[in-house]
Design a protein around this motif. Structure first.
Motif, short mmCIF file in Angstrom:
data_model
loop_
_atom_site.label_atom_id
_atom_site.label_comp_id
_atom_site.label_asym_id
_atom_site.label_seq_id
_atom_site.Cartn_x
_atom_site.Cartn_y
_atom_site.Cartn_z
N PHE B 132 0.82 -1.21 0.00
CA PHE B 132 0.00 0.00 0.00
C PHE B 132 0.85 1.27 0.00
O PHE B 132 0.38 2.34 -0.34
CB PHE B 132 -0.94 -0.01 1.21
CG PHE B 132 -1.88 -1.16 1.18
CD1 PHE B 132 -3.04 -1.12 0.43
CD2 PHE B 132 -1.60 -2.33 1.86
CE1 PHE B 132 -3.89 -2.21 0.36
CE2 PHE B 132 -2.43 -3.42 1.82
CZ PHE B 132 -3.59 -3.35 1.05
N SER B 133 2.10 1.11 0.45
CA SER B 133 2.97 2.29 0.46
C SER B 133 3.76 2.41 -0.85
O SER B 133 4.29 3.46 -1.15
CB SER B 133 3.91 2.25 1.66
OG SER B 133 4.62 1.03 1.66
N LEU B 134 3.84 1.33 -1.60
CA LEU B 134 4.55 1.36 -2.89
C LEU B 134 3.54 1.27 -4.03
O LEU B 134 2.72 0.35 -4.03
CB LEU B 134 5.50 0.16 -3.00
CG LEU B 134 6.75 0.14 -2.14
CD1 LEU B 134 7.46 -1.19 -2.31
CD2 LEU B 134 7.68 1.27 -2.53
N PRO B 135 3.60 2.17 -4.99
CA PRO B 135 2.74 2.00 -6.16
C PRO B 135 3.08 0.69 -6.87
O PRO B 135 4.23 0.25 -6.85
CB PRO B 135 3.09 3.21 -7.04
CG PRO B 135 3.74 4.18 -6.13
CD PRO B 135 4.39 3.40 -5.04
N PHE B 136 2.07 0.06 -7.48
CA PHE B 136 2.28 -1.23 -8.15
C PHE B 136 3.40 -1.14 -9.18
O PHE B 136 4.20 -2.05 -9.34
CB PHE B 136 1.00 -1.68 -8.86
CG PHE B 136 -0.13 -2.01 -7.93
CD1 PHE B 136 0.03 -1.98 -6.55
CD2 PHE B 136 -1.37 -2.37 -8.44
CE1 PHE B 136 -1.02 -2.28 -5.70
CE2 PHE B 136 -2.41 -2.67 -7.60
CZ PHE B 136 -2.24 -2.62 -6.23
N VAL B 137 3.43 0.00 -9.87
CA VAL B 137 4.42 0.18 -10.93
C VAL B 137 5.83 0.09 -10.35
O VAL B 137 6.71 -0.60 -10.87
CB VAL B 137 4.22 1.57 -11.60
CG1 VAL B 137 5.25 1.79 -12.69
CG2 VAL B 137 2.81 1.68 -12.14
N VAL B 138 6.02 0.76 -9.21
CA VAL B 138 7.33 0.77 -8.56
C VAL B 138 7.69 -0.64 -8.12
O VAL B 138 8.82 -1.12 -8.30
CB VAL B 138 7.32 1.74 -7.35
CG1 VAL B 138 8.62 1.64 -6.57
CG2 VAL B 138 7.06 3.16 -7.81
N MET B 139 6.68 -1.33 -7.55
CA MET B 139 6.91 -2.69 -7.06
C MET B 139 7.30 -3.61 -8.24
O MET B 139 8.23 -4.41 -8.14
CB MET B 139 5.65 -3.21 -6.39
CG MET B 139 5.91 -4.35 -5.44
SD MET B 139 4.58 -4.55 -4.26
CE MET B 139 3.28 -5.07 -5.33
N ALA B 140 6.59 -3.46 -9.34
CA ALA B 140 6.85 -4.31 -10.51
C ALA B 140 8.26 -4.06 -11.04
O ALA B 140 9.01 -5.00 -11.30
CB ALA B 140 5.82 -4.02 -11.59
N PHE B 141 8.65 -2.78 -11.15
CA PHE B 141 10.00 -2.46 -11.62
C PHE B 141 11.04 -3.00 -10.64
O PHE B 141 12.08 -3.52 -11.04
CB PHE B 141 10.17 -0.94 -11.79
CG PHE B 141 9.72 -0.45 -13.13
CD1 PHE B 141 10.32 -0.95 -14.29
CD2 PHE B 141 8.70 0.48 -13.26
CE1 PHE B 141 9.90 -0.51 -15.54
CE2 PHE B 141 8.28 0.92 -14.50
CZ PHE B 141 8.87 0.43 -15.65
N GLY B 142 10.74 -2.86 -9.35
CA GLY B 142 11.66 -3.33 -8.31
C GLY B 142 11.90 -4.83 -8.43
O GLY B 142 13.05 -5.29 -8.43
N ILE B 143 10.82 -5.58 -8.56
CA ILE B 143 10.95 -7.04 -8.67
C ILE B 143 11.72 -7.39 -9.95
O ILE B 143 12.59 -8.27 -9.95
CB ILE B 143 9.56 -7.70 -8.65
CG1 ILE B 143 8.92 -7.53 -7.26
CG2 ILE B 143 9.66 -9.20 -8.97
CD1 ILE B 143 7.47 -7.94 -7.19
N ASP B 144 11.43 -6.67 -11.01
CA ASP B 144 12.10 -6.91 -12.28
C ASP B 144 13.61 -6.68 -12.16
O ASP B 144 14.42 -7.48 -12.63
CB ASP B 144 11.51 -5.97 -13.34
CG ASP B 144 11.55 -6.61 -14.72
OD1 ASP B 144 11.48 -7.86 -14.78
OD2 ASP B 144 11.68 -5.87 -15.71
N ARG B 145 13.98 -5.57 -11.47
CA ARG B 145 15.41 -5.26 -11.30
C ARG B 145 16.10 -6.34 -10.47
O ARG B 145 17.21 -6.77 -10.78
CB ARG B 145 15.58 -3.90 -10.60
CG ARG B 145 15.27 -2.70 -11.47
CD ARG B 145 16.28 -2.55 -12.62
NE ARG B 145 17.66 -2.42 -12.14
CZ ARG B 145 18.21 -1.28 -11.75
NH1 ARG B 145 17.52 -0.15 -11.81
NH2 ARG B 145 19.45 -1.24 -11.33
#
Lengths: 344, 305
Positions: B132-145
């Motif tokens: 809830f504190s991380l936008p989905f987009v950020v989370m998706a990029f993070g996991i990808d990295r």
């Protein structure tokens, strides 16, 4: 049924942070004996029971069941059955499934399970209720299911953690008697935790009075009630009058009411303790007392009186007390042989 | 020693059973307000799927509430689309995989937290707030990295496995909360201690004594996770550049924005998904409440010995 075994606790210590819940506790329970752990909240009685069950690991000491050291065994490997204060039945299982559960986890065969469940249903008076779920039962019935479940695997020791405290007075009394009957019939060694002294005195072979993580005294119910050795027991059990009195020339006296010999080794002061039923009304020759509050208890009435600058409790038959109200003046006497003295 | 057959129990008086339902009293005026509010909420919820249904059944563009010309052709034709069938299969595997993984990640540790280590529960509850504190987009990029930099995930970047990991991270909280509430309500500690005192090991305790009593929480959590995973678009879009075509990506690919010509196909899938979840939720709700009602209205409950 396996034969009952002794239960021994040696020098048990349990600390929670700075709080010592068990302070060098030792207690032996004989085969087939029921010992009640009696004490007020926080005295360590439930911690001791949970230590025996393996639900609380003692910091020091040893627990023996028979000749087996179970101190470091997990709960499920200890030969115990346990009845909890809040029943702790499995809501998803019927009465019969609850009782059968300990046998199923031990992989008993189906015939043995049904035979044992049938025996226990009959023993605990649950006939016709085998297919009900726990929330279709009354509190008393639930506790009987819990007892049957605890007895199902034929444990060496039965542990009862305030099993009657969630029930109302009438059911509590009936179930208490039934519990005692079943324990004696089965002949199982039992440890019974309660804060209710009437319950402890009624059900136990011996009562262990606990205070501040220690067993203050362990004796028969009669001795605990009538001739307690420890001052704490004298003050905790029964309705008692306690007067702090000076020792003069080896004698202890309270005005002209009584004079008794001080026990050897007493200091300057002693605590004189006598029960409310050992104070009685006399026609003349007693000491004067004024009734403050009469409390009707059925066959007896407890009079709270003021006498000789002290407050006393006096138990008299309700017939005698019928005409006594606040302000009534009575003559009282104390039975000298009932007075017990403790170092002040 | 006496035999059990000889033992006749004392007959003791019994108090009435604990679960007798108090008689329901009608409060004048309350019923009508409740019905009006219920109708308004029902309308609010039903209008969008109903509009989608009408649109999916319309033969051509229309004005007003209802189509002038009706057709079933969009419904009958759409399931011949192999791309859609493949997308449904991927979505189902992804959603079921997410439910399974989240269950494994939440259920045993939470049970352990309740019975052995309460601090673990606090950590899990805090972790559940992260999505809830991380936008989905950020989370998706993070996991990808992370996938690009971790050796054992090499080669998995941009695959369905990474989408699965993203969905698990996203859905963790939605499973944790209902299961946590169910465990708390069931008194997991008490059940655990009773099972242990009966001789049961941790696995038997969890399977036979805990799970059946927290089933409503598990069902709610699973439905929520399945629904979220089924409908999640952005994670798959970002992590796989829309290469891993699941139902939401298939739907977006069919919208006019993307130059395709079957918006009614999107409506069909929306209605299909809505009905699917409605049926599953109703079955779960009826199954859950029927057990409660059985317990409370047992015909022999009032009889006492």
């Amino acid at each position: 049924m396996k034969s009952a075994q002794t239960l021994s606790m040696h020098n048990l210590v349990k600390r929670y942070g700075d709080v010592t819940a068990l302070d060098d506790v030792s207690l032996d329970v004989e085969e087939g004996e029921l010992v009640a752990l009696l004490g007020s909240s926080g005295c360590g009685k439930t911690t001791l029971l949970r230590g025996v069950a393996g639900l609380a690991q003692p910091d020091a000491g040893r627990i023996m069941i028979g000749d087996k050291d179970v101190t470091h065994l997990s709960t499920r490997h200890r030969p115990i059955g346990m009845v909890f204060q809040d029943y702790s039945l499995f809501p998803n299982m019927t009465v019969e499934q609850n009782i059968a559960f300990p046998l199923r986890v031990r992989k008993a065969d189906n015939d043995a399970v049904s035979r044992r469940v049938g025996e226990l249903v009959e023993l605990t008076g649950l006939e016709g209720k085998g297919n009900r779920y726990p929330n279709q039962l009354s509190g008393g019935q639930r506790q009987r299911v819990a007892l049957a479940r605890a007895l199902a695997p034929e444990p060496a020791v039965l542990l009862l953690d305030e099993p009657l405290s969630a029930l109302d007075a009438i059911i509590r009394e009936s179930l208490r008697d039934e519990l005692r009957r079943i324990q004696q019939q089965v002949g199982i060694t039992a440890l019974f935790v309660t804060h209710d002294q009437t319950e402890a005195l009624a059900i136990a072979d011996r009562v262990a009075v606990m205070s501040h993580g220690r067993i203050v005294e362990c004796a028969s119910p009669l001795d605990i009630y009538d001739a307690p050795d420890a001052r704490f027991t004298a003050e905790f059990v029964g309705s008692r009058n306690a007067l702090e009195l000076p020792v003069v020339d080896g004698k202890v006296s309270w005005e002209d009411v009584f004079v008794v010999d001080a026990p050897a080794g007493s200091g300057d002061k002693v605590l004189a303790v006598f029960r409310s039923e050992d104070v009685y009304i006399v026609e003349s020759g007693g000491f004067k007392a004024v009734v403050d509050v009469p409390i009707f208890l059925g066959p007896r009435t407890r009079l709270h009186v003021k006498a000789l600058d002290e407050r006393l409790a006096v138990d008299v038959s309700s017939r005698k007390a019928a005409n006594l109200g606040p302000g009534s003046v009575v003559q009282l006497n104390v039975e000298p042989s009932a007075i017990r003295l403790y170092p002040g | 020693m006496t035999t059990l057959e000889d033992r006749r129990p004392l007959r003791v008086p019994e108090e009435p059973p604990a679960t007798r339902r108090p008689p329901r009293r009608s409060v004048p005026g309350k019923g009508r307000t409740r019905n009006v509010l219920f109708a308004l909420v029902f309308l609010y919820l039903i209008v969008p799927p109903l509009a989608a249904l009408f649109f999916s059944l319309s033969a051509k563009q229309y004005d007003g509430l209802f189509p002038q010309d009706w057709t079933l052709s969009h419904w009958t034709g759409i399931f011949d689309d192999e791309r859609l069938i493949a997308a449904i299969r991927r979505s189902a595997v992804l959603a079921l995989g997410t439910v399974a993984l989240v269950t494994l990640l939440v259920l045993p540790p939470l049970y352990w937290a309740y019975v052995r280590n309460p601090k673990l529960r606090t950590i899990m509850l805090v972790l559940a707030l992260l999505p809830f504190s991380l936008p989905f987009v950020v989370m998706a990029f993070g996991i990808d990295r992370v996938a690009e930099q971790v050796a054992f995930l090499e080669g998995y970047s941009g695959t369905g496995l990474m989408v699965l990991i993203g969905h698990v991270a996203l859905c963790f909280a939605f499973y944790l909360w209902p299961v946590d509430a169910a465990m708390s309500a069931a008194g997991v500690n008490r059940l655990h201690e009773a099972a242990q005192a009966s001789g049961a090991g941790p696995v038997t305790t969890l399977v036979r004594c805990i799970i059946p009593n927290i089933m409503p929480g598990l069902v709610s959590g699973s439905i929520l996770v399945f629904a979220i995973s089924w409908g999640e678009y952005s994670i798959a879009k970002i992590m796989t550049r829309s290469q891993y075509e699941i139902v939401p990506i298939w739907q977006v690919n069919l919208t006019p924005v993307n130059g395709t010509s079957d918006p009614r196909g999107v409506a069909v899938m929306s209605v299909f998904t809505f009905v699917l979840f409605l049926v599953v939720s109703l079955i779960a709700a009826i199954k859950g409440t029927s057990r409660v009602s059985l317990d409370e209205t047992h015909p022999t409950a009032a009889k006492e010995s």
